[in-house]
Design a protein around this motif. Sequence first.
Motif, mmCIF file in Angstrom:
data_model
loop_
_atom_site.group_PDB
_atom_site.id
_atom_site.type_symbol
_atom_site.label_atom_id
_atom_site.label_comp_id
_atom_site.label_asym_id
_atom_site.label_seq_id
_atom_site.Cartn_x
_atom_site.Cartn_y
_atom_site.Cartn_z
ATOM 1 N N ARG A 71 -13.991 -6.462 -25.721
ATOM 2 C CA ARG A 71 -12.855 -5.654 -26.170
ATOM 3 C C ARG A 71 -11.916 -5.249 -25.036
ATOM 4 N NH1 ARG A 71 -17.264 -2.296 -26.505
ATOM 5 N NH2 ARG A 71 -17.199 -0.425 -25.206
ATOM 6 N N PHE A 72 -12.360 -5.366 -23.794
ATOM 7 C CA PHE A 72 -11.519 -5.000 -22.654
ATOM 8 C C PHE A 72 -10.577 -6.123 -22.221
ATOM 9 C CE2 PHE A 72 -15.139 -2.018 -21.923
ATOM 10 C CZ PHE A 72 -14.420 -0.858 -22.185
ATOM 11 N N PHE A 73 -10.620 -7.282 -22.871
ATOM 12 C CA PHE A 73 -9.803 -8.419 -22.489
ATOM 13 C C PHE A 73 -8.690 -8.663 -23.499
ATOM 14 C CE2 PHE A 73 -13.878 -9.023 -20.468
ATOM 15 C CZ PHE A 73 -13.541 -9.441 -19.194
ATOM 16 N N THR A 83 -17.559 -13.246 -30.264
ATOM 17 C CA THR A 83 -17.652 -13.026 -28.812
ATOM 18 C C THR A 83 -17.523 -11.528 -28.562
ATOM 19 O OG1 THR A 83 -16.640 -15.166 -28.354
ATOM 20 C CG2 THR A 83 -16.687 -13.572 -26.545
ATOM 21 N N TYR A 84 -18.620 -10.901 -28.206
ATOM 22 C CA TYR A 84 -18.636 -9.455 -27.991
ATOM 23 C C TYR A 84 -18.854 -9.068 -26.536
ATOM 24 C CZ TYR A 84 -18.956 -9.422 -33.025
ATOM 25 O OH TYR A 84 -18.702 -9.632 -34.357
ATOM 26 N N VAL A 85 -19.454 -9.982 -25.765
ATOM 27 C CA VAL A 85 -19.786 -9.686 -24.373
ATOM 28 C C VAL A 85 -19.442 -10.910 -23.526
ATOM 29 C CG1 VAL A 85 -21.680 -9.157 -22.766
ATOM 30 C CG2 VAL A 85 -21.638 -8.105 -25.025
ATOM 31 N N VAL A 86 -18.895 -10.652 -22.345
ATOM 32 C CA VAL A 86 -18.540 -11.721 -21.405
ATOM 33 C C VAL A 86 -19.435 -11.573 -20.173
ATOM 34 C CG1 VAL A 86 -16.700 -12.662 -19.962
ATOM 35 C CG2 VAL A 86 -16.160 -11.728 -22.226
ATOM 36 N N SER A 87 -20.056 -12.665 -19.771
ATOM 37 C CA SER A 87 -20.894 -12.645 -18.567
ATOM 38 C C SER A 87 -20.012 -12.665 -17.327
ATOM 39 C CB SER A 87 -21.823 -13.857 -18.533
ATOM 40 O OG SER A 87 -22.713 -13.812 -19.617
#
Length: 151
Positions: A71-73, A83-87
């Motif tokens: 959500r920060f992107f 897509t909920y989390v980015v590594s």
Amino acid sequence: MPRAPFRRVGEQTEFAVLRRKDMTVWQAVAGGGEAGESPQQAAAREACEELGLDRTVALYPLQAMASIPARFFADRSIWPTGTYVVSEYAFAVDLTGIEIKLCNEHTAVQWLDYESANALLRFDSNRTALGELYERLQAADLPRQVECCQD
């Protein structure tokens, strides 16, 4: 994905921190991958773009990893559904003897000792990667992994 730039100046090691233009915070080189890029390829490309590198430099993968909520992107809307989390992967970039030219994403760079750089960094993942890099440099444990930015 943080890239921790460092350089050796005589017997000392200095670490670069960059002031972001859009958030006015201090951080390491950052940026994500593009379609089909490996984390190392993305790290090399972003380091070259953000630091204006015009010669080959050494890129070292670090063990530090983090996760960032998608959500920060701003680009999240074009990513695959679910897509909920980015590594976030971390790398170090040796800039000993290399001049950098900041891109328009940053307004300033400071070369600092470990303690000062650590205190200035805004994001925990950047501090974790910097801490690992500092320990690895103390232990002389940076095997060369990939060259980047060859022109």
